[in-house]
Motif scaffolding. Structure first.
Motif, PDB file in Angstrom:
ATOM      1  N   THR A  49      55.085  47.878  36.337  1.00  0.00           N
ATOM      2  CA  THR A  49      54.608  47.474  35.012  1.00  0.00           C
ATOM      3  C   THR A  49      53.552  48.451  34.522  1.00  0.00           C
ATOM      4  N   SER A  84      50.919  48.423  37.779  1.00  0.00           N
ATOM      5  CA  SER A  84      50.924  47.365  38.790  1.00  0.00           C
ATOM      6  C   SER A  84      52.341  47.247  39.334  1.00  0.00           C
ATOM      7  N   ALA A 131      49.038  48.519  45.298  1.00  0.00           N
ATOM      8  CA  ALA A 131      48.930  49.624  44.357  1.00  0.00           C
ATOM      9  C   ALA A 131      47.883  50.608  44.875  1.00  0.00           C
ATOM     10  N   PHE A 178      52.346  53.446  45.482  1.00  0.00           N
ATOM     11  CA  PHE A 178      52.198  52.108  46.054  1.00  0.00           C
ATOM     12  C   PHE A 178      52.623  52.147  47.510  1.00  0.00           C
ATOM     13  N   SER A 209      47.789  51.842  32.901  1.00  0.00           N
ATOM     14  CA  SER A 209      47.481  51.380  34.256  1.00  0.00           C
ATOM     15  C   SER A 209      48.762  50.779  34.819  1.00  0.00           C
ATOM     16  N   THR A 227      43.832  50.324  41.250  1.00  0.00           N
ATOM     17  CA  THR A 227      44.753  50.377  40.105  1.00  0.00           C
ATOM     18  C   THR A 227      44.976  51.820  39.681  1.00  0.00           C
TER      19      THR A 227
END
Length: 220
Positions: A125, A170, A185, A113, A168, A101
């Motif tokens: 997100t 995602s 991720a 990613f 964080s 993460t």
């Protein structure tokens, strides 16, 4: 007539069985000893079949060649493994991207990613420590590793996130056809040292644990 052992020559057979090795060379030596005994004791009216003898010799030669090839491949594998370990040692002090993460704490911080195949849309997100979430979208993203930052994202929903918070990240990928390309991720980690084992090199990443070379998506 097939080439078969002749048991009347016990001394000769004793010499052949003294070497009980299972390598191609040992088997060939035993075969030749037995073949000589067979030729010495064959029936002159019913001699050995040359075709069968030649076929058996060809089989032993093939087995010997395969054994030598296996030995060569094992040596090459050992050399490649040693070179990989020496190469991994040069990674100490460098940054790598591994699955995890990612966390960003300012507008210029970057996350990443890895996308297995092209995607029409990637949803990013951001979630703060209180659980509040903001979403942005990337369009027409190609397969591979991609880096993103708050400065590069726009049109957040439901509003623009504060730039002085820690988030964080995602990711989720979709296509207009309805399928969801694989996406991972990635978080940044620093290589503190490299450990060597029989299974390969292991990167020691401090508080981020460890990773094998196959778990590294990118090195910087």
């Amino acid at each position: 007539m097939a080439v078969t052992p002749v048991m009347s020559k016990t001394a000769t057979l004793g010499d052949a069985t003294a070497n009980s090795g299972t390598s191609a060379a040992d088997l060939m030596n035993n075969f030749m000893t037995l073949l000589v005994a067979q030729m010495k004791n064959q029936d002159p009216t019913n001699p050995m079949d040359n075709n069968q003898m030649t076929s058996q010799l060809a089989q032993f030669n093939t087995a010997s060649g395969v054994e030598q090839l296996n030995d060569t491949l094992n040596n090459v594998g050992t050399l490649v493994s040693s070179m990989q370990q020496m190469n991994a040692a040069s990674w100490v002090g460098r940054k790598v991207m591994i699955a995890g993460t990612p966390v960003i704490d300012n507008a210029s911080s970057r996350a990443a990613f890895s996308l297995e195949s092209d995607a029409d849309q990637v949803e990013v997100t951001l979630t703060d420590k209180e659980g509040n979430a903001w979403r942005a979208e990337l369009h027409n993203v190609k397969a591979g590793v991609h880096h993103v930052s708050l400065d590069e994202l726009s049109d957040f929903q439901p509003s623009d996130p504060p730039t002085d918070a820690t988030y964080s990240l995602s990711f989720a990928a979709t296509n207009s056809s309805g399928d969801a390309p694989g996406i991972v991720a990635l978080k940044e980690a620093k290589v503190d040292s490299v450990a060597f084992s029989s299974s390969g090199s292991v990167l020691q990443l401090g508080i981020d644990g460890s990773a094998t070379l196959g778990q590294v998506y990118e090195i910087e």
